[in-house]
Write a protein that holds these residues in place. Structure first.
Motif, PDB file in Angstrom:
ATOM      1  N   UNK A  26       1.008  -1.262   0.168  1.00 23.87           N
ATOM      2  CA  UNK A  26       0.014   0.011   0.526  1.00 23.87           C
ATOM      3  C   UNK A  26       0.989   1.451  -0.041  1.00 23.87           C
ATOM      4  N   UNK A  27       2.136   1.385   0.253  1.00 27.31           N
ATOM      5  CA  UNK A  27       2.922   2.315   0.699  1.00 27.31           C
ATOM      6  C   UNK A  27       3.640   2.361  -0.304  1.00 27.31           C
ATOM      7  N   UNK A  28       4.383   1.576  -0.376  1.00 31.37           N
ATOM      8  CA  UNK A  28       5.334   1.579  -1.521  1.00 31.37           C
ATOM      9  C   UNK A  28       5.403   2.163  -3.242  1.00 31.37           C
ATOM     10  N   UNK A  29       3.935   2.158  -3.396  1.00 31.88           N
ATOM     11  CA  UNK A  29       4.027   2.514  -4.483  1.00 31.88           C
ATOM     12  C   UNK A  29       4.412   4.387  -4.566  1.00 31.88           C
ATOM     13  N   UNK A  30       4.088   5.095  -3.738  1.00 31.77           N
ATOM     14  CA  UNK A  30       3.753   6.132  -3.399  1.00 31.77           C
ATOM     15  C   UNK A  30       5.428   6.647  -2.829  1.00 31.77           C
TER      16      UNK A  30
END
Length: 204
Positions: A26-30
């Motif tokens: 959830x957080x890595x892409x951003x």
């Protein structure tokens, strides 16, 4: 490259892994400028993680994201005490560097070391003897040497497998390379080893 070392005693391993999996999903892409992470839990229950970023600024921006702050507030409850962070702005890749194909990773942490001289030796062996090192120690994929504050450093060594690493560490270094490796050993001083028997290797 900029690397941040994170260490802490794990109290709730299953919950921690769920948090780490959620970060990746959830957080890595951003996470702009994030390159990857090598992490694992040692035999004594210590999480050791090396998070790689393009720069210190990219790491800072990631830490300031609201979703990152919320995630860390949940994640730190999985530890049984203080979690420490060590910023390493000076990073050198040796031989093949880090690799997501590694089956075993050993983290070496030390201080009171002439890191500049250690880097010189690594650059020299990489220039004049990389092929011969791979012949003598084919299980070593490469390493990442990171300088911290003052004369502290960490190194992550990536191996094809732990069994091959243990087998080959008993092999004699060729005579013409022994002096280089002996000087390296002296420079590294007193060190702590953290064996990641089942490393998690994540790349963006």
């Amino acid at each position: 490259m900029f690397i941040q070392l994170i260490q802490g005693k794990v109290a709730h391993a299953d919950a921690l892994q769920k948090c780490l999996d959620r970060w990746e999903a959830d957080l890595m892409p951003g996470a702009t400028g994030y390159l990857g992470t090598t992490y694992g839990i040692t035999d004594d229950g210590t999480l050791v993680a090396l998070a790689r970023f393009e720069s210190a600024d990219a790491a800072r921006r990631n830490s300031e994201r609201p979703e990152q702050v919320e995630w860390w507030a949940e994640t730190k409850r999985c530890f049984g005490g203080l979690v420490t962070f060590m910023d390493c702005p000076d990073v050198m890749e040796w031989l093949g560097g880090g690799s997501d194909d590694a089956g075993f990773v050993q983290i070496v942490e030390g201080e009171h070391c002439d890191v500049s001289r250690l880097r010189e030796l690594r650059e020299r062996t990489q220039t004049i003897a990389a092929d011969r090192i791979h012949e003598a120690r084919p299980e070593i994929i490469g390493s990442v040497l990171c300088s911290g504050v003052g004369d502290s450093y960490i190194e992550a060594v990536y191996f094809t497998s732990e069994s091959e690493a243990r087998e080959h560490e008993r092999i004699e270094i060729p005579d013409d390379l022994r002096s280089l490796f002996e000087e390296e050993t002296k420079l590294m001083g007193d060190v702590e080893y953290y064996d990641l028997h089942h490393p998690h290797l994540v790349s963006a």
